[in-house]
Enzyme design. Sequence first.
Site, PDB file in Angstrom:
ATOM      1  N   HIS A  69     -31.704  80.540  67.260  1.00 43.35           N
ATOM      2  CA  HIS A  69     -32.980  80.958  67.848  1.00 43.35           C
ATOM      3  C   HIS A  69     -32.785  82.038  68.910  1.00 43.35           C
ATOM      4  CE1 HIS A  69     -37.236  79.333  68.832  1.00 43.35           C
ATOM      5  NE2 HIS A  69     -37.115  80.530  69.365  1.00 43.35           N
ATOM      6  N   HIS A  71     -34.244  85.994  70.234  1.00 45.45           N
ATOM      7  CA  HIS A  71     -35.234  87.081  70.151  1.00 45.45           C
ATOM      8  C   HIS A  71     -34.511  88.389  70.466  1.00 45.45           C
ATOM      9  CE1 HIS A  71     -38.639  84.277  69.865  1.00 45.45           C
ATOM     10  NE2 HIS A  71     -37.922  83.508  70.681  1.00 45.45           N
ATOM     11  N   HIS A 187     -42.686  76.042  65.813  1.00 45.67           N
ATOM     12  CA  HIS A 187     -42.819  76.125  67.271  1.00 45.67           C
ATOM     13  C   HIS A 187     -43.880  75.074  67.620  1.00 45.67           C
ATOM     14  CE1 HIS A 187     -43.736  78.503  71.126  1.00 45.67           C
ATOM     15  NE2 HIS A 187     -44.793  77.718  71.002  1.00 45.67           N
ATOM     16  N   ASP A 314     -32.789  80.163  72.410  1.00 43.16           N
ATOM     17  CA  ASP A 314     -34.118  80.764  72.604  1.00 43.16           C
ATOM     18  C   ASP A 314     -34.002  81.970  73.560  1.00 43.16           C
ATOM     19  OD1 ASP A 314     -36.822  81.291  72.407  1.00 43.16           O
ATOM     20  OD2 ASP A 314     -37.472  79.454  73.422  1.00 43.16           O
ATOM     21  N   PHE A 332     -43.307  84.479  79.346  1.00 42.28           N
ATOM     22  CA  PHE A 332     -42.521  83.268  79.095  1.00 42.28           C
ATOM     23  C   PHE A 332     -41.150  83.652  78.556  1.00 42.28           C
ATOM     24  CE2 PHE A 332     -46.844  81.464  78.568  1.00 42.28           C
ATOM     25  CZ  PHE A 332     -46.732  80.304  79.313  1.00 42.28           C
TER      26      PHE A 332
HETATM   27 ZN    ZN Z   1     -40.871  79.139  70.154  1.00 41.51          ZN
END
Ligand code: ZN
Length: 435
Positions: A69, A71, A187, A314, A332
């Site tokens: 996970h 980004h 999610h 994440d 966030f």
């Molecule tokens: Zn998420």
Amino acid sequence: MNRRSQNHSLLIRGGHLIDPAARIDAPMDVLLRDGQVAEVAPPGKTRGSAHDKFDARGLIVAPGFIDLHVHLREPGQSYKESIATGTAAAAAGGFTSVCCMPNTHPVVDSTEWVTWLQQPARGAVVNVFPIAAATKVSKGAALTDYRALQRAGAVAVTDDGRPILGEDIMREALRLAAEINLPVIQHAEDTRMTEHCSMNEGPTAFRLGLRGMKGAAEASIVERDVQLAQQFSGTRLHEAHISTADALKAVRRGKRSKARVTCEVTPHHFTLTDTDIRDYDANFKMNPPLRSAADREAIVVALGDGTIDAIATDHAPHAIHEKMVEFERAAFGITGLETALGLAVTCLHRQHKIPLTRIVELFTAGPTSVVDLRGRGTLARGSHADVTIFDPKKRWTFEGAKSRSKSRNTPFDGWQLTGKVVATIVSGEIVYRAD
Ligand SMILES: [Zn+2]
């Protein structure tokens, strides 16, 4: 990736091999050749020779870590991160493979973008496995073309950043993905219950005067998904970044059923709680939010007992101007690739006595039980020559300013950690080495 892995060999000698998938936890030498694991043998017993040697005395040698996970922010938001900088941070954190989330600009909901992400021109330092959007533009209305996306290289589908909220669309996603053995990643957040909220609901939110997200917003979606996953055979449901005790109970129920239910947690959720949000520092703002001490304790138990399949960072880079604003207006997410192993060893191993073998499993065999990355997550003979070498006793201080990520949004700046990556090897080539 353009790597000269042909006719290249590297002997990693004198280290202690932890390969949970192969049930090895012993001193072993590992010989890499032509991008593959050629031999694993007791110290000094490999038969083949190598051009290069790596002295791993006192170090743990493990299969290359996999982050489910991440980004990477491309396409579209390279001011936050690029595939080149994000994968450089991954390499520094010991990750040899990362799965990147589709909530970019534009959303990765077509084969063109899935292909684009994997092109050598992106400058990836480690393996990048795209996860495609589960619905068009991740709007939760119409499914994307799972067969085509999988053929282009997508290893899972998700609308991460948002939930797949509608029950009918989630059922359809699970059913169609099951036909081609593709995991659906959720999610888990009932966004109807969390609008305008910036942290966890509880005494700390009350004291800070901030609106809090109810834990039930997570657990209710996990409960619902687990029920849906049992309606068809072959479904693969993965719940991302679980953060509450109640959601873990739902995952446990799912694991006892016929459905294949897996989940991940982040290092910040096993390390911090909502009381750590001091002075409205937005580097402690992420979604799901930091939870209560009881939730954190439940996560640590679930990491030990096998309820949680993987640690995933994440990693969510943001520019300074997106964080240096009022807490409620801040973006966030936090970065996480370079601190994951140090936090796991410091918090889980040293503080909570979870064995190193289990921690390595959560970074290797665990992730490959969620997504199919053939020949990774183990150093069995013939596997990809992806290796993470770390010093479990090394004390070090994480300096956010020295991060390889383009962004600096970390709550762990200046933290003293134990357990440090020494070298990261992808396809037999050293892509990171600690100085
Ligand atoms: Zn998420």
